[in-house]
Design a protein around this motif. Structure first.
Motif, mmCIF file in Angstrom:
data_model
loop_
_atom_site.group_PDB
_atom_site.id
_atom_site.type_symbol
_atom_site.label_atom_id
_atom_site.label_comp_id
_atom_site.label_asym_id
_atom_site.label_seq_id
_atom_site.Cartn_x
_atom_site.Cartn_y
_atom_site.Cartn_z
ATOM 1 N N ARG A 198 0.678 -1.130 -0.063
ATOM 2 C CA ARG A 198 0.299 -0.042 0.020
ATOM 3 C C ARG A 198 0.946 1.282 -0.044
ATOM 4 N NH1 ARG A 198 -5.501 -1.238 1.114
ATOM 5 N NH2 ARG A 198 -5.714 -3.405 1.417
ATOM 6 N N TYR A 199 2.013 1.159 0.717
ATOM 7 C CA TYR A 199 2.862 2.446 0.670
ATOM 8 C C TYR A 199 3.525 2.644 -0.766
ATOM 9 C CZ TYR A 199 3.536 3.918 5.500
ATOM 10 O OH TYR A 199 3.490 4.407 6.671
ATOM 11 N N LEU A 200 3.679 1.455 -1.405
ATOM 12 C CA LEU A 200 4.360 1.506 -2.727
ATOM 13 C C LEU A 200 3.424 1.965 -3.972
ATOM 14 C CD1 LEU A 200 6.425 -1.872 -2.845
ATOM 15 C CD2 LEU A 200 7.226 0.377 -3.052
ATOM 16 N N ARG A 201 1.925 1.700 -3.613
ATOM 17 C CA ARG A 201 0.889 2.293 -4.594
ATOM 18 C C ARG A 201 0.664 3.617 -4.064
ATOM 19 N NH1 ARG A 201 -1.331 -3.210 -3.721
ATOM 20 N NH2 ARG A 201 -2.722 -2.427 -1.897
ATOM 21 N N THR A 202 0.675 4.172 -2.893
ATOM 22 C CA THR A 202 0.346 5.480 -2.661
ATOM 23 C C THR A 202 1.371 6.409 -2.807
ATOM 24 O OG1 THR A 202 0.245 4.973 -0.269
ATOM 25 C CG2 THR A 202 -1.797 4.607 -1.254
ATOM 26 N N GLN A 203 2.549 5.882 -2.618
ATOM 27 C CA GLN A 203 3.760 6.888 -2.245
ATOM 28 C C GLN A 203 4.913 6.728 -3.363
ATOM 29 O OE1 GLN A 203 5.221 7.528 1.625
ATOM 30 N NE2 GLN A 203 3.211 7.411 2.550
ATOM 31 N N GLY A 204 4.780 5.465 -4.003
ATOM 32 C CA GLY A 204 5.703 5.069 -5.124
ATOM 33 C C GLY A 204 7.059 5.448 -4.798
ATOM 34 N N ASP A 205 7.612 6.269 -5.742
ATOM 35 C CA ASP A 205 9.362 6.393 -5.658
ATOM 36 C C ASP A 205 9.794 6.939 -4.145
ATOM 37 O OD1 ASP A 205 9.830 5.125 -7.893
ATOM 38 O OD2 ASP A 205 10.346 6.766 -9.039
ATOM 39 N N ALA A 258 3.005 -4.878 -6.208
ATOM 40 C CA ALA A 258 2.351 -3.729 -5.814
ATOM 41 C C ALA A 258 2.251 -2.650 -6.985
ATOM 42 C CB ALA A 258 3.190 -3.175 -4.766
ATOM 43 N N VAL A 259 2.838 -2.645 -8.026
ATOM 44 C CA VAL A 259 2.639 -1.676 -8.793
ATOM 45 C C VAL A 259 2.339 -2.358 -10.178
ATOM 46 C CG1 VAL A 259 4.054 -0.037 -7.834
ATOM 47 C CG2 VAL A 259 4.823 -1.652 -9.158
ATOM 48 N N ASP A 260 1.825 -1.680 -11.189
ATOM 49 C CA ASP A 260 1.423 -2.257 -12.718
ATOM 50 C C ASP A 260 2.859 -2.082 -13.384
ATOM 51 O OD1 ASP A 260 -1.016 -2.500 -11.849
ATOM 52 O OD2 ASP A 260 -1.800 -0.574 -12.569
ATOM 53 N N ALA A 261 3.444 -1.058 -12.915
ATOM 54 C CA ALA A 261 4.680 -0.818 -13.945
ATOM 55 C C ALA A 261 5.916 -0.250 -13.135
ATOM 56 C CB ALA A 261 4.716 -0.085 -15.147
ATOM 57 N N ARG A 262 6.968 -1.023 -13.074
ATOM 58 C CA ARG A 262 7.994 -0.385 -12.324
ATOM 59 C C ARG A 262 8.595 0.862 -12.892
ATOM 60 N NH1 ARG A 262 12.383 -5.283 -11.215
ATOM 61 N NH2 ARG A 262 11.031 -6.634 -9.910
ATOM 62 N N THR A 263 8.915 1.615 -11.997
ATOM 63 C CA THR A 263 9.819 2.880 -12.255
ATOM 64 C C THR A 263 11.378 2.498 -12.467
ATOM 65 O OG1 THR A 263 10.066 3.775 -10.017
ATOM 66 C CG2 THR A 263 8.232 4.454 -11.296
ATOM 67 N N ASP A 264 12.081 3.470 -12.834
ATOM 68 C CA ASP A 264 13.441 3.119 -12.841
ATOM 69 C C ASP A 264 14.015 3.050 -11.520
ATOM 70 O OD1 ASP A 264 13.658 3.474 -15.556
ATOM 71 O OD2 ASP A 264 14.384 5.657 -15.537
ATOM 72 N N GLU A 268 15.961 -0.522 -9.872
ATOM 73 C CA GLU A 268 17.168 -0.169 -9.069
ATOM 74 C C GLU A 268 16.945 -0.567 -7.677
ATOM 75 O OE1 GLU A 268 20.191 0.898 -6.311
ATOM 76 O OE2 GLU A 268 18.212 1.618 -6.319
ATOM 77 N N LEU A 269 15.848 -0.527 -6.983
ATOM 78 C CA LEU A 269 15.854 -1.030 -5.722
ATOM 79 C C LEU A 269 15.932 -2.801 -6.040
ATOM 80 C CD1 LEU A 269 15.068 -1.055 -2.741
ATOM 81 C CD2 LEU A 269 12.714 -0.765 -3.358
ATOM 82 N N ALA A 270 14.928 -3.353 -6.834
ATOM 83 C CA ALA A 270 14.898 -4.778 -7.041
ATOM 84 C C ALA A 270 16.133 -5.361 -7.378
ATOM 85 C CB ALA A 270 13.883 -5.073 -8.312
ATOM 86 N N GLY A 271 17.160 -4.667 -8.069
ATOM 87 C CA GLY A 271 18.464 -5.346 -8.528
ATOM 88 C C GLY A 271 19.333 -5.251 -7.388
#
Length: 280
Positions: A198-205, A258-264, A268-271
């Motif tokens: 929910r944090y990722l969906r509402t606050q994103g990067d 959590a998200v439909d499409a990853r941002t850059d 980077e976080l996933a990597g």
């Protein structure tokens, strides 16, 4: 950004808490006194390593007052915060008191197993736990998402270890105890994963950096205070696979879902998380 301004919208938190409590009705709870055949508990069926693992996880679970205090300090329910923050924290409190009850039950179950199986004498165990239990516990975080990201990894790592220790435990009573504990930890993980999502969906990067910092400095509870922690942790890893970084894979799944499409920044976080896992 202040702690209060970074809080999850209260409606999102309410949905997460309601979901957890709906999945955890009181009718499904268990108690230490009646859930197990304590008369049959027999540490003589365990290897020395398995007995050591039980002692180790008892210390971890028994430190519950310190863990609960972290939530009380960082999510206070008093007039030290403004009304919106109090409303958020009061809703979170519905989860934390249930979580604390369950974690305290874990500590009592492991304590009871040690005594009834013959690993420890009751008074000596109580005194031993007190020495470690009065040591302070803290988390060096400033953003609220970090407390949930930390607990996501910690709860999943604990659940996985209980499953693995259960599978090699020579005493069926201990196996039954560990099964109950792992089931609870799985539900705790699910709540933390829901909140982080929910944090990722509402606050994103905006939460990417704080989550990255959690992984960069992650240490399991009591790693810095429990006497002989690292030597002990290596020993119990030989008994049943113990590698908290295995839980990072579950954090990666949370990011993906959590998200439909990853941002850059999310890429980077996933990597970074994957690299931390690969280095172990």
């Amino acid at each position: 950004m202040t702690m209060e301004s970074a809080l999850l919208p209260v409606g999102e938190l309410v949905a997460a808490v309601d979901g957890f409590l709906t999945a955890s009705p009181a009718a499904r709870s268990w108690d230490v006194e009646t859930a197990f055949d304590w008369d049959a508990a027999d540490a003589g069926r365990l290897t020395e390593g398995q007995r050591s693992a039980v002692r180790f996880v008892t210390f971890i679970e028994d430190h519950l007052p310190g863990y609960f205090d972290v939530y009380q300090r960082f999510f206070p329910v008093d007039d030290s915060v403004d009304l919106p923050a109090f409303t958020h924290n009061r809703e979170l409190y519905h989860f934390t008191v249930r979580w604390a009850l369950e974690e305290d039950t874990h500590a009592r179950a492991l304590n009871r197993y040690q005594v009834d199986s013959g690993i420890a004498e009751r008074d000596a165990l109580r005194a031993e736990l007190a020495v470690e239990g009065r040591k302070p516990f803290d988390l060096p975080y400033e953003h609220p998402v970090q407390f949930f990201a930390y607990a996501l990894v910690q709860e999943k790592a604990t659940q996985m270890y209980y499953h693995q220790l259960r599978d090699v435990a020579g005493d069926p009573v201990l196996a039954a105890v560990l099964s109950r504990l792992a089931r609870d930890e799985a539900r705790h993980f699910s709540f933390m994963a829901d909140v982080v999502s929910r944090y990722l969906r509402t606050q994103g990067d905006d939460v990417v950096g704080p989550i990255r910092d959690v992984i960069a400095g992650f240490r399991m509870p009591l790693a810095d205070t429990l006497r002989g922690y690292w030597r002990w942790a290596l020993r119990i890893a030989d008994v049943a696979d113990y590698d908290h970084t295995a839980a990072y894979e579950h954090l990666l799944r949370v990011l993906d879902r959590a998200v439909d499409a990853r941002t850059d920044r999310l890429d980077e976080l996933a990597g970074f998380i994957a690299q931390c896992r690969a280095l172990v």
